[in-house]
Write a protein that holds these residues in place. Structure first.
Motif, PDB file in Angstrom:
ATOM      1  N   ASP A 139       0.846  -1.197   0.000  1.00 31.45           N
ATOM      2  CA  ASP A 139       0.000   0.000   0.000  1.00 31.45           C
ATOM      3  C   ASP A 139       0.882   1.248   0.000  1.00 31.45           C
ATOM      4  N   PRO A 140       1.544   1.547  -1.117  1.00 30.62           N
ATOM      5  CA  PRO A 140       2.437   2.717  -1.158  1.00 30.62           C
ATOM      6  C   PRO A 140       1.682   4.037  -1.049  1.00 30.62           C
ATOM      7  N   ALA A 141       0.386   4.049  -1.395  1.00 33.68           N
ATOM      8  CA  ALA A 141      -0.376   5.300  -1.370  1.00 33.68           C
ATOM      9  C   ALA A 141      -0.450   5.887   0.033  1.00 33.68           C
ATOM     10  N   ALA A 142      -0.594   5.039   1.045  1.00 32.30           N
ATOM     11  CA  ALA A 142      -0.683   5.523   2.418  1.00 32.30           C
ATOM     12  C   ALA A 142       0.619   6.189   2.848  1.00 32.30           C
ATOM     13  N   LEU A 143       1.750   5.607   2.470  1.00 29.27           N
ATOM     14  CA  LEU A 143       3.042   6.185   2.812  1.00 29.27           C
ATOM     15  C   LEU A 143       3.257   7.499   2.061  1.00 29.27           C
ATOM     16  N   THR A 144       2.836   7.520   0.798  1.00 30.57           N
ATOM     17  CA  THR A 144       2.988   8.744   0.003  1.00 30.57           C
ATOM     18  C   THR A 144       2.148   9.871   0.593  1.00 30.57           C
ATOM     19  N   ALA A 145       0.945   9.553   1.071  1.00 29.99           N
ATOM     20  CA  ALA A 145       0.084  10.575   1.667  1.00 29.99           C
ATOM     21  C   ALA A 145       0.730  11.177   2.909  1.00 29.99           C
ATOM     22  N   THR A 146       1.348  10.338   3.733  1.00 29.32           N
ATOM     23  CA  THR A 146       2.029  10.838   4.925  1.00 29.32           C
ATOM     24  C   THR A 146       3.239  11.688   4.548  1.00 29.32           C
ATOM     25  N   ALA A 147       3.998  11.235   3.555  1.00 34.95           N
ATOM     26  CA  ALA A 147       5.150  12.005   3.095  1.00 34.95           C
ATOM     27  C   ALA A 147       4.707  13.351   2.524  1.00 34.95           C
ATOM     28  N   ARG A 148       3.561  13.353   1.848  1.00 35.51           N
ATOM     29  CA  ARG A 148       3.039  14.600   1.279  1.00 35.51           C
ATOM     30  C   ARG A 148       2.660  15.589   2.390  1.00 35.51           C
ATOM     31  N   GLU A 149       2.054  15.086   3.469  1.00 34.60           N
ATOM     32  CA  GLU A 149       1.711  15.950   4.606  1.00 34.60           C
ATOM     33  C   GLU A 149       2.968  16.553   5.228  1.00 34.60           C
ATOM     34  N   ARG A 150       4.010  15.767   5.334  1.00 37.50           N
ATOM     35  CA  ARG A 150       5.256  16.267   5.908  1.00 37.50           C
ATOM     36  C   ARG A 150       5.924  17.283   4.984  1.00 37.50           C
ATOM     37  N   ALA A 151       5.823  17.054   3.677  1.00 39.73           N
ATOM     38  CA  ALA A 151       6.392  18.011   2.721  1.00 39.73           C
ATOM     39  C   ALA A 151       5.673  19.353   2.825  1.00 39.73           C
ATOM     40  N   TRP A 152       4.334  19.302   2.967  1.00 38.99           N
ATOM     41  CA  TRP A 152       3.561  20.541   3.098  1.00 38.99           C
ATOM     42  C   TRP A 152       3.956  21.284   4.375  1.00 38.99           C
ATOM     43  N   ALA A 153       4.060  20.558   5.496  1.00 38.72           N
ATOM     44  CA  ALA A 153       4.432  21.192   6.758  1.00 38.72           C
ATOM     45  C   ALA A 153       5.821  21.823   6.668  1.00 38.72           C
ATOM     46  N   ASP A 154       6.728  21.137   5.983  1.00 39.15           N
ATOM     47  CA  ASP A 154       8.077  21.661   5.795  1.00 39.15           C
ATOM     48  C   ASP A 154       8.049  22.957   4.982  1.00 39.15           C
ATOM     49  N   ALA A 155       7.286  22.960   3.899  1.00 37.78           N
ATOM     50  CA  ALA A 155       7.185  24.146   3.054  1.00 37.78           C
ATOM     51  C   ALA A 155       6.522  25.296   3.804  1.00 37.78           C
ATOM     52  N   LEU A 156       5.466  25.001   4.547  1.00 43.47           N
ATOM     53  CA  LEU A 156       4.755  26.036   5.294  1.00 43.47           C
ATOM     54  C   LEU A 156       5.654  26.681   6.335  1.00 43.47           C
ATOM     55  N   GLY A 157       6.431  25.844   7.050  1.00 50.63           N
ATOM     56  CA  GLY A 157       7.338  26.390   8.067  1.00 50.63           C
ATOM     57  C   GLY A 157       8.362  27.339   7.461  1.00 50.63           C
ATOM     58  N   LYS A 158       8.896  26.962   6.320  1.00 51.43           N
ATOM     59  CA  LYS A 158       9.882  27.820   5.661  1.00 51.43           C
ATOM     60  C   LYS A 158       9.248  29.129   5.188  1.00 51.43           C
ATOM     61  N   ALA A 159       8.063  29.004   4.596  1.00 49.97           N
ATOM     62  CA  ALA A 159       7.392  30.193   4.075  1.00 49.97           C
ATOM     63  C   ALA A 159       7.058  31.168   5.195  1.00 49.97           C
ATOM     64  N   GLU A 160       6.586  30.654   6.331  1.00 50.01           N
ATOM     65  CA  GLU A 160       6.268  31.527   7.466  1.00 50.01           C
ATOM     66  C   GLU A 160       7.508  32.242   7.975  1.00 50.01           C
ATOM     67  N   GLN A 161       8.641  31.527   7.966  1.00 47.61           N
ATOM     68  CA  GLN A 161       9.880  32.164   8.418  1.00 47.61           C
ATOM     69  C   GLN A 161      10.309  33.276   7.465  1.00 47.61           C
ATOM     70  N   TYR A 162      10.247  33.004   6.159  1.00 42.93           N
ATOM     71  CA  TYR A 162      10.631  34.030   5.188  1.00 42.93           C
ATOM     72  C   TYR A 162       9.687  35.235   5.240  1.00 42.93           C
ATOM     73  N   ALA A 163       8.407  34.969   5.445  1.00 42.14           N
ATOM     74  CA  ALA A 163       7.455  36.073   5.558  1.00 42.14           C
ATOM     75  C   ALA A 163       7.787  36.935   6.763  1.00 42.14           C
ATOM     76  N   SER A 164       8.100  36.289   7.885  1.00 40.53           N
ATOM     77  CA  SER A 164       8.445  37.038   9.088  1.00 40.53           C
ATOM     78  C   SER A 164       9.723  37.848   8.896  1.00 40.53           C
TER      79      SER A 164
END
Length: 220
Positions: A139-164
């Motif tokens: 079931d690779p889809a479940a792992l990909t979904a979790t990895a996608r959530e982590r990628a989004w959180a990583d991107a959001l954290g960086k964007a918030e820092q640059y905005a600040s």
């Protein structure tokens, strides 16, 4: 990491986030070739058929059947030798068939993939060759979904820092793109080996699933 803050005309920030999930593969794929060389074509085919039946019966006994057991090749060719004054002479015929098998983890009490592969090789005797092993997930889809959530959180954290850092705040998302980085892990491959009564160690280890995303936010 990729990040950019646009000029006043656009006033946006673009960042790239990565998410990785590592897990133990729960299935093993193997390519098994049964081959036999005999003086006559019919004898070569008969020998291959006999060994293949022994192998498939053994695999079915371990629950490997249906889509997890498939014939992917069948061939026959002549064996020749060169003789002085007579040229090439046919000395026999080699027939071969290839099976693609998938062994799934079925619980702690079930036979390990190593035991199943060893039993398969033992059933084929000297006529069998193991081409390689490939580890994967059912079931690779479940792992990909979790990895996608982590990628989004990583991107959001960086964007918030640059905005600040730029004295701004994040606004609406303007663009999202998932970035293809290809296979992030080498696939284990086992060299062909002779028949054995005992299992050869097959270590599954952990295989990472990675997702990279590029997101662009408006700055306000």
């Amino acid at each position: 990491m990729t990040a950019s803050v646009s000029g006043p005309a656009e006033h946006a920030v673009t960042v790239r986030g990565s998410g990785i999930v590592s897990a133990v593969p729960d299935l093993v794929r193997a390519s098994v070739t049964v081959t036999a060389t005999r003086p006559a074509v019919a004898d070569a085919f008969e020998a291959v058929a006999r060994s293949t039946t022994a192998v498939t019966d053994t695999l079915r006994g371990y629950g490997v059947s249906g889509p997890d057991l498939a014939t992917t090749g069948l061939s026959v060719h002549s064996e020749t030798t060169w003789a002085e004054g007579r040229g090439n002479e046919v000395t026999g015929y080699t027939a071969a068939t290839t099976l693609q098998i998938t062994v799934r983890a079925a619980g702690a009490s079930a036979p390990s993939p190593a035991q199943v592969v060893a039993a398969c090789v033992g059933a084929g005797g000297d006529d069998i060759r193991l081409g390689g092993l490939e580890f994967d997930f059912s079931d690779p889809a479940a792992l990909t979904a979790t990895a996608r959530e982590r990628a989004w959180a990583d991107a959001l954290g960086k964007a918030e820092q640059y905005a600040s850092l730029s004295g701004s705040a994040l606004g609406e998302v303007l663009d999202i793109a998932e970035v293809d980085i290809g296979d992030v892990s080498p696939r284990p491959v086992a060299k062909a080996f002779a028949a054995a009564d005992s299992a050869i160690a097959v270590e599954r280890g952990e295989k990472p699933t990675r997702v990279d995303v590029r997101v662009r936010w408006r700055l306000v």
